[in-house]
Motif scaffolding. Structure first.
Motif, PDB file in Angstrom:
ATOM      1  N   ILE A 270      -0.860  15.459   2.931  1.00  0.00           N
ATOM      2  CA  ILE A 270      -1.499  15.614   1.624  1.00  0.00           C
ATOM      3  C   ILE A 270      -0.599  16.418   0.692  1.00  0.00           C
ATOM      4  N   TYR A 271      -0.032  17.508   1.208  1.00  0.00           N
ATOM      5  CA  TYR A 271       0.825  18.362   0.369  1.00  0.00           C
ATOM      6  C   TYR A 271       2.084  17.629  -0.061  1.00  0.00           C
ATOM      7  N   ALA A 272       2.681  16.875   0.858  1.00  0.00           N
ATOM      8  CA  ALA A 272       3.918  16.146   0.554  1.00  0.00           C
ATOM      9  C   ALA A 272       3.671  14.850  -0.188  1.00  0.00           C
ATOM     10  N   ARG A 273       2.395  14.503  -0.445  1.00  0.00           N
ATOM     11  CA  ARG A 273       2.020  13.249  -1.101  1.00  0.00           C
ATOM     12  C   ARG A 273       2.623  12.061  -0.362  1.00  0.00           C
ATOM     13  N   ALA A 274       2.510  12.109   0.963  1.00  0.00           N
ATOM     14  CA  ALA A 274       3.079  11.057   1.802  1.00  0.00           C
ATOM     15  C   ALA A 274       2.080  10.614   2.860  1.00  0.00           C
ATOM     16  N   PRO A 275       0.932  10.058   2.458  1.00  0.00           N
ATOM     17  CA  PRO A 275      -0.038   9.607   3.458  1.00  0.00           C
ATOM     18  C   PRO A 275       0.493   8.429   4.263  1.00  0.00           C
ATOM     19  N   HIS A 276       0.489   8.583   5.560  1.00  0.00           N
ATOM     20  CA  HIS A 276       0.951   7.526   6.467  1.00  0.00           C
ATOM     21  C   HIS A 276       0.183   7.710   7.779  1.00  0.00           C
ATOM     22  N   PRO A 277      -0.980   7.078   7.916  1.00  0.00           N
ATOM     23  CA  PRO A 277      -1.874   7.337   9.046  1.00  0.00           C
ATOM     24  C   PRO A 277      -1.240   7.280  10.430  1.00  0.00           C
TER      25      PRO A 277
ATOM     26  N   THR B  57       0.831  -1.198   0.000  1.00  0.00           N
ATOM     27  CA  THR B  57       0.000   0.000   0.000  1.00  0.00           C
ATOM     28  C   THR B  57       0.868   1.252   0.000  1.00  0.00           C
ATOM     29  N   PRO B  58       0.321   2.383  -0.450  1.00  0.00           N
ATOM     30  CA  PRO B  58       1.113   3.627  -0.434  1.00  0.00           C
ATOM     31  C   PRO B  58       1.612   4.008   0.951  1.00  0.00           C
ATOM     32  N   ALA B  59       0.841   3.726   1.996  1.00  0.00           N
ATOM     33  CA  ALA B  59       1.250   4.098   3.350  1.00  0.00           C
ATOM     34  C   ALA B  59       2.507   3.372   3.791  1.00  0.00           C
ATOM     35  N   ALA B  60       2.853   2.253   3.147  1.00  0.00           N
ATOM     36  CA  ALA B  60       4.033   1.474   3.523  1.00  0.00           C
ATOM     37  C   ALA B  60       5.276   1.868   2.743  1.00  0.00           C
ATOM     38  N   ARG B  61       5.177   2.829   1.834  1.00  0.00           N
ATOM     39  CA  ARG B  61       6.353   3.286   1.096  1.00  0.00           C
ATOM     40  C   ARG B  61       7.332   3.961   2.059  1.00  0.00           C
ATOM     41  N   LYS B  62       8.609   3.721   1.824  1.00  0.00           N
ATOM     42  CA  LYS B  62       9.622   4.283   2.720  1.00  0.00           C
ATOM     43  C   LYS B  62       9.564   5.807   2.732  1.00  0.00           C
ATOM     44  N   TYR B  63       9.328   6.397   1.571  1.00  0.00           N
ATOM     45  CA  TYR B  63       9.205   7.858   1.512  1.00  0.00           C
ATOM     46  C   TYR B  63       8.065   8.342   2.396  1.00  0.00           C
ATOM     47  N   ASN B  64       6.920   7.691   2.296  1.00  0.00           N
ATOM     48  CA  ASN B  64       5.766   8.088   3.099  1.00  0.00           C
ATOM     49  C   ASN B  64       6.042   7.931   4.586  1.00  0.00           C
ATOM     50  N   VAL B  65       6.686   6.826   4.941  1.00  0.00           N
ATOM     51  CA  VAL B  65       6.933   6.547   6.362  1.00  0.00           C
ATOM     52  C   VAL B  65       7.793   7.633   6.987  1.00  0.00           C
ATOM     53  N   PHE B  66       8.965   7.895   6.408  1.00  0.00           N
ATOM     54  CA  PHE B  66       9.914   8.810   7.043  1.00  0.00           C
ATOM     55  C   PHE B  66       9.517  10.276   6.855  1.00  0.00           C
ATOM     56  N   MET B  67       8.974  10.607   5.704  1.00  0.00           N
ATOM     57  CA  MET B  67       8.525  11.987   5.502  1.00  0.00           C
ATOM     58  C   MET B  67       7.427  12.343   6.489  1.00  0.00           C
ATOM     59  N   SER B  68       6.460  11.462   6.674  1.00  0.00           N
ATOM     60  CA  SER B  68       5.350  11.746   7.579  1.00  0.00           C
ATOM     61  C   SER B  68       5.783  11.690   9.038  1.00  0.00           C
ATOM     62  N   GLN B  69       6.617  10.716   9.389  1.00  0.00           N
ATOM     63  CA  GLN B  69       7.076  10.599  10.770  1.00  0.00           C
ATOM     64  C   GLN B  69       7.846  11.851  11.198  1.00  0.00           C
ATOM     65  N   ILE B  70       8.769  12.289  10.379  1.00  0.00           N
ATOM     66  CA  ILE B  70       9.590  13.457  10.722  1.00  0.00           C
ATOM     67  C   ILE B  70       8.757  14.738  10.691  1.00  0.00           C
ATOM     68  N   GLY B  71       7.976  14.900   9.621  1.00  0.00           N
ATOM     69  CA  GLY B  71       7.199  16.136   9.480  1.00  0.00           C
ATOM     70  C   GLY B  71       6.132  16.297  10.550  1.00  0.00           C
ATOM     71  N   CYS B  72       5.358  15.231  10.808  1.00  0.00           N
ATOM     72  CA  CYS B  72       4.275  15.327  11.788  1.00  0.00           C
ATOM     73  C   CYS B  72       4.810  15.496  13.209  1.00  0.00           C
ATOM     74  N   ALA B  73       5.946  14.856  13.510  1.00  0.00           N
ATOM     75  CA  ALA B  73       6.545  15.024  14.833  1.00  0.00           C
ATOM     76  C   ALA B  73       6.989  16.469  15.033  1.00  0.00           C
ATOM     77  N   ALA B  74       7.612  17.051  14.019  1.00  0.00           N
ATOM     78  CA  ALA B  74       8.033  18.456  14.123  1.00  0.00           C
ATOM     79  C   ALA B  74       6.827  19.388  14.250  1.00  0.00           C
ATOM     80  N   ILE B  75       5.747  19.066  13.565  1.00  0.00           N
ATOM     81  CA  ILE B  75       4.533  19.883  13.673  1.00  0.00           C
ATOM     82  C   ILE B  75       3.973  19.813  15.085  1.00  0.00           C
ATOM     83  N   GLY B  76       4.049  18.649  15.719  1.00  0.00           N
ATOM     84  CA  GLY B  76       3.589  18.531  17.097  1.00  0.00           C
ATOM     85  C   GLY B  76       4.377  19.407  18.051  1.00  0.00           C
ATOM     86  N   VAL B  77       5.691  19.433  17.867  1.00  0.00           N
ATOM     87  CA  VAL B  77       6.532  20.287  18.715  1.00  0.00           C
ATOM     88  C   VAL B  77       6.196  21.761  18.489  1.00  0.00           C
TER      89      VAL B  77
END
Length: 253
Positions: free
Chosen positions: A196-203, A151-171
């Protein structure tokens, strides 16, 4: 369509009208009756065009019906606003999917067990420093990487882009709004917009802002939280995913 049929030539010679050989027999029958009717040439042309338009529409309808019947026989369903999917379809298993084999169930489960065991061992090493790498979102990451690796959510790009970006947004949300519902709402909304903007959906990454805002022990990490524990944990999970996928493809039972 009627304009195309009217493009077929016709000739008016006194009391007879000669149509092209490709015209429908019904049109020829109507035209043959015209001499008995006191119609001018323009009226004859109008009647001819109306007749051809009727026949062309009738033929077009039959062609469309045959095409729809052919598509239905081959399993092709045309999208239409009049055809609505039954509301209960989403409550049923996916059609056409075969039952998973024992190996398809065992290897992802074994991978999840190994992942949590490794992260738990690392927690023992990091305990004196007051840190923990085992966080709840990584459990959801395991489900995505091991159970649905294509699935798209399992792509390495999606995983690391979303993990890093969303964590920084939380801070960032915590720094602006402080603890509370406003920071959680803004952090979650911004995280979804970022994915959505980064095209990296990873729930699973959408929970990282809320985890940081409500986790007092994580506040000391500040923006290091973008790399630890989420992104650091995903490195281990992605390595285990490669092993799980290899076993699923080559060791079946």
């Amino acid at each position: 369509m009627s304009t195309q049929f009217r493009a077929s030539y016709y000739q008016h010679n006194g009391s007879s009208i000669t149509t092209a050989p490709s015209l429908h027999s019904c049109s020829s029958f109507i035209i043959s009756k015209l001499p008995d009717h006191p119609l001018s040439g323009n009226k004859r042309s109008l009647l001819l065009g109306t007749s051809l338009s009727f026949n062309s529409n009738k033929e077009t309808t039959s062609v469309i019906r045959r095409r729809k019947r052919k598509n239905f026989e081959h399993g092709i369903v045309a999208s239409s606003s009049n055809v609505a999917t039954p509301i209960w379809e989403s409550w049923k298993p996916q059609k056409g999917s075969s039952n998973p084999s024992l190996s398809d169930i065992l290897w992802p489960s074994a991978g999840a067990f190994a992942a949590m065991a490794i992260l738990g061992k690392m927690d023992q090493i990091l305990a004196p420093k007051g840190f923990s790498i085992t966080i709840a979102p990584l459990g959801a990451v395991c489900a995505v990487l091991f159970a649905t690796p294509s699935t798209p959510a399992a792509r390495k790009y999606n995983v690391f882009m979303s993990q890093i970006g969303c964590a920084a947004i939380g801070v960032l949300a915590f720094s602006i709004f402080g603890p509370g519902w406003l920071a959680r709402s803004a952090g979650l909304a911004a995280s979804i917009a970022f994915m959505i903007y980064a095209r990296a959906p990873h729930p699973p990454a959408a929970s990282l802002p809320i985890l940081f805002i409500d986790g007092v022990k994580l506040h000391s990490l500040n923006f290091w939280y973008a790399l630890f524990p989420g992104a650091a944990g995903c490195i281990i999970l992605c390595l285990i995913q490669e092993i799980v996928c290899y076993l699923k493809d080559n060791v079946k039972f």
